[in-house]
Design an enzyme around this catalytic site. Sequence first.
Site, PDB file in Angstrom:
ATOM      1  N   THR A 144       0.814  -1.215   0.000  1.00 54.17           N
ATOM      2  CA  THR A 144       0.000   0.000   0.000  1.00 54.17           C
ATOM      3  C   THR A 144       0.843   1.259   0.000  1.00 54.17           C
ATOM      4  OG1 THR A 144      -1.840  -1.094   1.109  1.00 54.17           O
ATOM      5  CG2 THR A 144      -1.723   1.301   1.323  1.00 54.17           C
ATOM      6  N   SER A 203       1.233  -7.464  -1.161  1.00 50.00           N
ATOM      7  CA  SER A 203       1.853  -8.506  -0.342  1.00 50.00           C
ATOM      8  C   SER A 203       1.040  -9.798  -0.304  1.00 50.00           C
ATOM      9  CB  SER A 203       2.110  -8.007   1.084  1.00 50.00           C
ATOM     10  OG  SER A 203       0.907  -7.857   1.811  1.00 50.00           O
ATOM     11  N   THR A 257       1.156  -4.597   4.131  1.00 47.67           N
ATOM     12  CA  THR A 257       0.841  -4.963   5.517  1.00 47.67           C
ATOM     13  C   THR A 257       0.193  -6.339   5.655  1.00 47.67           C
ATOM     14  OG1 THR A 257      -1.314  -3.836   5.402  1.00 47.67           O
ATOM     15  CG2 THR A 257       0.573  -2.552   6.203  1.00 47.67           C
ATOM     16  N   ASP A 258      -0.478  -6.827   4.625  1.00 47.56           N
ATOM     17  CA  ASP A 258      -1.276  -8.050   4.779  1.00 47.56           C
ATOM     18  C   ASP A 258      -0.442  -9.266   5.170  1.00 47.56           C
ATOM     19  OD1 ASP A 258      -3.516  -6.621   4.240  1.00 47.56           O
ATOM     20  OD2 ASP A 258      -3.889  -7.463   2.258  1.00 47.56           O
TER      21      ASP A 258
END
Length: 338
Positions: free
Chosen positions: A13, A55, A86-87
Amino acid sequence: MQKKILILNTGGTLSSVMKDNGFAPGLTTEDMKKDLRMVSGDIDLEMEDYMSVDSANIFPEDWAALAARIAERRLSYDGIVVIHGTDTMAYTASMLSFMLQNIEIPIVLTGSQLSIADPIADALENCRCAIHMAASGCAGVFVAFNRKVFLGCRASKVRSLSFDAFDSINYPPVAAISSLGMQIENNLIPQRAGAFALQNAYSDRVYSLRMFPGIHREILRFLKEKAYSGLYVEAYGMGGMPFVKHDFIAAIADLVASGMTVLVGTQCRYEGSKLTVYETGLRTIESGALQAYDMTAEAAITKLMWVLGKTEDPEEIRTYFSTSLCGEVSIPDTSGDD
């Protein structure tokens, strides 16, 4: 002496832009260079666009290649910041913690909930925290997010929308930024225990299973037939699994007898498993399963993959899971037990 930090951009992101099919990584480090240098102060930054993916598209082979790249570049810098979506960042941070044990410099993963191109994003603050942690001299693998720093093997994404998206599970944050500056708790950072050596072998024959009322043991037979090497079970509470009506634990014992490594943890995010309290837990121990204790699910899964990439010997595997390698687990002291 001026510190020199490498920024490795993998996408996510933080580097996303709006495209025809929604937000997707698209910014390069050249696009972000001005912003990154604004928060780095007098630290010398070098940029590298390593890859550019959401990710969700990160796979184990990417962990192995990223670890090798970091190992290759590490001695030329005081620290390395990895920009990551972040995932799956907690999975990557956990696996890098195992693959890069005893690394000489800080490796700090960060990302954001909004693109760095958005003026109200959290991206710059996360990068500021990551860059200055990377310049701290504290060797190890970390995650920097929302003005806090966590051990990479203790970080977990706990919120999907908030800027406070990550937490340190069953372990305090190792650093935080406040009006006092960056305060680092050095006593919480595991010390290097030997020389660094890249250890990026892994097994991809690992499965994760979350218990629910009604789950049938036939899924375990399927895993055996497909020759999986390892299974991580997110059990109930302290580690409970059924043994009446559907004897799930007996099926676990059959897997262990066939040579599969079974690791049992808990669905509860905090406080961990304890298999020595209830009958169901004691039956699980008797089945030959190993206990995850207070590891995060991300650390448990990646450690299982990493250990099975090193050895197939049951005793060696058991030793690895009774040892904290990089701060990922708290092993209870049973020396005073009868």
